[in-house]
Design an enzyme around this catalytic site. Structure first.
Site, short mmCIF file in Angstrom:
data_model
loop_
_atom_site.label_atom_id
_atom_site.label_comp_id
_atom_site.label_asym_id
_atom_site.label_seq_id
_atom_site.Cartn_x
_atom_site.Cartn_y
_atom_site.Cartn_z
N ARG A 115 -9.33 8.17 -0.88
CA ARG A 115 -10.30 8.57 0.15
C ARG A 115 -11.17 9.70 -0.37
O ARG A 115 -10.76 10.47 -1.24
CB ARG A 115 -9.57 9.02 1.42
CG ARG A 115 -8.82 7.88 2.12
CD ARG A 115 -8.29 8.34 3.48
NE ARG A 115 -9.35 8.48 4.43
CZ ARG A 115 -9.62 7.61 5.42
NH1 ARG A 115 -8.86 6.54 5.58
NH2 ARG A 115 -10.62 7.81 6.23
N ASN A 163 0.85 -1.19 0.00
CA ASN A 163 0.00 0.00 0.00
C ASN A 163 0.89 1.25 0.00
O ASN A 163 1.71 1.43 0.92
CB ASN A 163 -0.89 -0.06 1.25
CG ASN A 163 -1.84 1.12 1.32
OD1 ASN A 163 -1.45 2.24 1.06
ND2 ASN A 163 -3.08 0.87 1.70
N HIS A 207 -3.70 -4.56 7.71
CA HIS A 207 -3.83 -3.39 8.57
C HIS A 207 -2.93 -3.53 9.79
O HIS A 207 -3.11 -4.41 10.62
CB HIS A 207 -5.26 -3.11 9.04
CG HIS A 207 -5.43 -1.67 9.40
ND1 HIS A 207 -5.88 -0.73 8.50
CD2 HIS A 207 -5.14 -0.98 10.52
CE1 HIS A 207 -5.88 0.46 9.06
NE2 HIS A 207 -5.43 0.33 10.29
N GLU A 254 -8.62 0.63 -3.01
CA GLU A 254 -9.47 0.67 -1.80
C GLU A 254 -10.35 1.90 -1.89
O GLU A 254 -9.86 2.99 -2.23
CB GLU A 254 -8.60 0.79 -0.56
CG GLU A 254 -7.93 -0.47 -0.14
CD GLU A 254 -7.05 -0.22 1.09
OE1 GLU A 254 -7.15 0.85 1.72
OE2 GLU A 254 -6.26 -1.10 1.39
N GLU A 271 -11.22 -9.37 3.02
CA GLU A 271 -9.93 -9.01 3.63
C GLU A 271 -10.18 -8.83 5.12
O GLU A 271 -11.01 -8.00 5.53
CB GLU A 271 -9.35 -7.73 3.01
CG GLU A 271 -8.04 -7.36 3.68
CD GLU A 271 -7.20 -6.35 2.91
OE1 GLU A 271 -7.31 -6.31 1.67
OE2 GLU A 271 -6.45 -5.61 3.56
N HIS A 294 0.99 6.22 1.91
CA HIS A 294 1.72 7.18 2.75
C HIS A 294 2.93 7.80 2.06
O HIS A 294 3.52 8.74 2.58
CB HIS A 294 2.01 6.56 4.10
CG HIS A 294 0.72 6.30 4.83
ND1 HIS A 294 -0.18 7.30 5.11
CD2 HIS A 294 0.11 5.14 5.20
CE1 HIS A 294 -1.27 6.78 5.68
NE2 HIS A 294 -1.11 5.47 5.73
N THR A 309 -8.35 3.58 8.47
CA THR A 309 -9.58 2.78 8.42
C THR A 309 -9.71 2.03 9.74
O THR A 309 -9.00 1.05 9.98
CB THR A 309 -9.51 1.80 7.23
OG1 THR A 309 -9.13 2.55 6.07
CG2 THR A 309 -10.87 1.17 6.98
N HIS A 365 -5.57 3.66 -1.60
CA HIS A 365 -6.89 4.03 -1.07
C HIS A 365 -7.20 5.46 -1.52
O HIS A 365 -6.55 6.40 -1.08
CB HIS A 365 -6.83 3.93 0.46
CG HIS A 365 -8.14 4.18 1.14
ND1 HIS A 365 -8.31 4.01 2.49
CD2 HIS A 365 -9.36 4.58 0.66
CE1 HIS A 365 -9.57 4.28 2.82
NE2 HIS A 365 -10.21 4.64 1.73
N ARG A 403 -6.95 12.85 1.06
CA ARG A 403 -5.86 13.30 1.94
C ARG A 403 -4.50 12.76 1.52
O ARG A 403 -3.48 13.31 1.85
CB ARG A 403 -6.14 12.95 3.40
CG ARG A 403 -6.10 11.47 3.69
CD ARG A 403 -6.25 11.21 5.17
NE ARG A 403 -7.60 11.43 5.63
CZ ARG A 403 -8.12 10.83 6.72
NH1 ARG A 403 -7.36 10.01 7.43
NH2 ARG A 403 -9.35 11.04 7.08
N1 PXP Z 1 -5.93 -3.21 3.96
C1 PXP Z 1 -6.89 -2.27 4.04
C2 PXP Z 1 -8.27 -2.62 3.57
C3 PXP Z 1 -6.61 -0.96 4.50
O1 PXP Z 1 -7.58 -0.04 4.57
C4 PXP Z 1 -5.28 -0.65 4.85
C5 PXP Z 1 -4.93 0.74 5.28
O2 PXP Z 1 -5.17 1.62 4.26
C6 PXP Z 1 -4.31 -1.67 4.74
C7 PXP Z 1 -4.67 -2.93 4.32
C8 PXP Z 1 -2.87 -1.41 5.06
O3 PXP Z 1 -2.75 -1.07 6.40
P1 PXP Z 1 -1.37 -0.51 6.95
O4 PXP Z 1 -1.11 0.76 6.20
O5 PXP Z 1 -1.63 -0.31 8.41
O6 PXP Z 1 -0.33 -1.55 6.66
#
Ligand code: PXP
Length: 252
Positions: free
Chosen positions: A49, A11, A194, A74, A155, A14, A105, A47, A53
């Site tokens: 959003r 992901n 997550h 996402e 998931e 960030h 999330t 993601h 952001r």
């Molecule tokens: N899976 C989903 C559905 C999420 O919303 C997120 C966070 O955006 C992640 C995985 C990844 O989480 P993390 O950034 O905490 O590794």
């Protein structure tokens, strides 16, 4: 039975968070996505959003055009996001709950409580050839509801497991193990994510019917110290080591 190979979805949200702190185009999340794929990511997760952001509409457009591995978009289950998904047709969409004030999330989607709304939403995306995943708490009610609304994938939210203290962690892991078994029983592909880190990934990777982990914040943070390539390769090797050991579930 040999467990399926465990895919790693990276992901890159960030990277966009850091870019947006100053505006402009650096660091570029699409460049990070390319580097992640070279380091061994099997897919890229982003993601979009509602408040934009981090990831922007243009990032999604470029990710679709410029990366060769599958894109997992996402998004919240809104009409705006559905139109964007149908325009870009990513490999997969993961529907997540979204509240504007939250930092990330915070919980799973209440699939059981909105089946009538979600069924046609999922069907429309699936009809466009998009694999639809629902991000849920590891709870039987939600997994059975995900199957009932026609999702292909669940998931499992690993936040409670990752953020629990050592004493509570075995019980949280047990919830994930049970939920993965429930997903298999109802015929859903099972992913998880997550809050996963080098310290917490092992026991989740050991659940043999989970086929994909989506990991972001920890990897991007770790990349500050060791580089993205090295962070991803280390995560990949921790996942692979547990899978190839085939030793069942270890409690962290
Ligand atoms: N899976 C989903 C559905 C999420 O919303 C997120 C966070 O955006 C992640 C995985 C990844 O989480 P993390 O950034 O905490 O590794």
């Amino acid at each position: 039975m040999t467990p399926a190979r465990l895919r790693l979805g990276v992901n890159i949200d960030h990277v966009a968070t850091i870019r947006n702190a100053r505006g402009g185009s650096h660091p570029d999340p699409v460049r990070a996505a390319r580097q992640a794929a070279e380091a061994g990511a099997d897919g890229i997760t982003a993601h979009l959003r509602e408040d934009r952001r981090h990831i922007s509409d243009d990032d999604i457009r470029r990710l679709r055009r410029e990366i060769s591995v599958p894109l997992n978009l996402e998004m919240a289950a809104t009409a705006e996001m559905r139109a964007i998904a149908l325009a870009h047709r990513p490999h997969a969409v993961c529907l997540v709950p979204e509240r504007r004030q939250e930092r990330t999330t915070e919980g799973g989607l209440d699939v059981a409580g909105q089946q009538e709304f979600l069924r046609p939403f999922v069907a429309e995306l699936a009809a466009a050839g998009i694999r639809v995943s629902l991000f849920v708490e590891p709870a039987r009610l939600q997994i059975e509801a995900a199957q009932a609304v026609g999702a292909a994938v669940v998931e499992l939210h690993t936040g409670a497991y990752c953020h629990s203290d050592q004493a509570a962690r075995p019980a949280q892991l047990e919830r994930l193990v049970t939920a993965a078994a429930d997903a298999e029983r109802v015929g859903l592909e099972c992913h998880a994510g997550h809050g996963l880190s080098f310290d917490t990934v092992g026991p989740v990777a050991a659940i043999p019917t989970i086929v994909e982990l989506n990991i972001g914040h920890f990897l991007i943070g770790e990349a500050i110290f060791s580089g993205l390539d090295s962070a991803i390769k280390r995560m990949r090797s921790l996942m692979d080591r547990v899978r190839s050991a085939g030793s069942g579930i270890r409690i962290a």
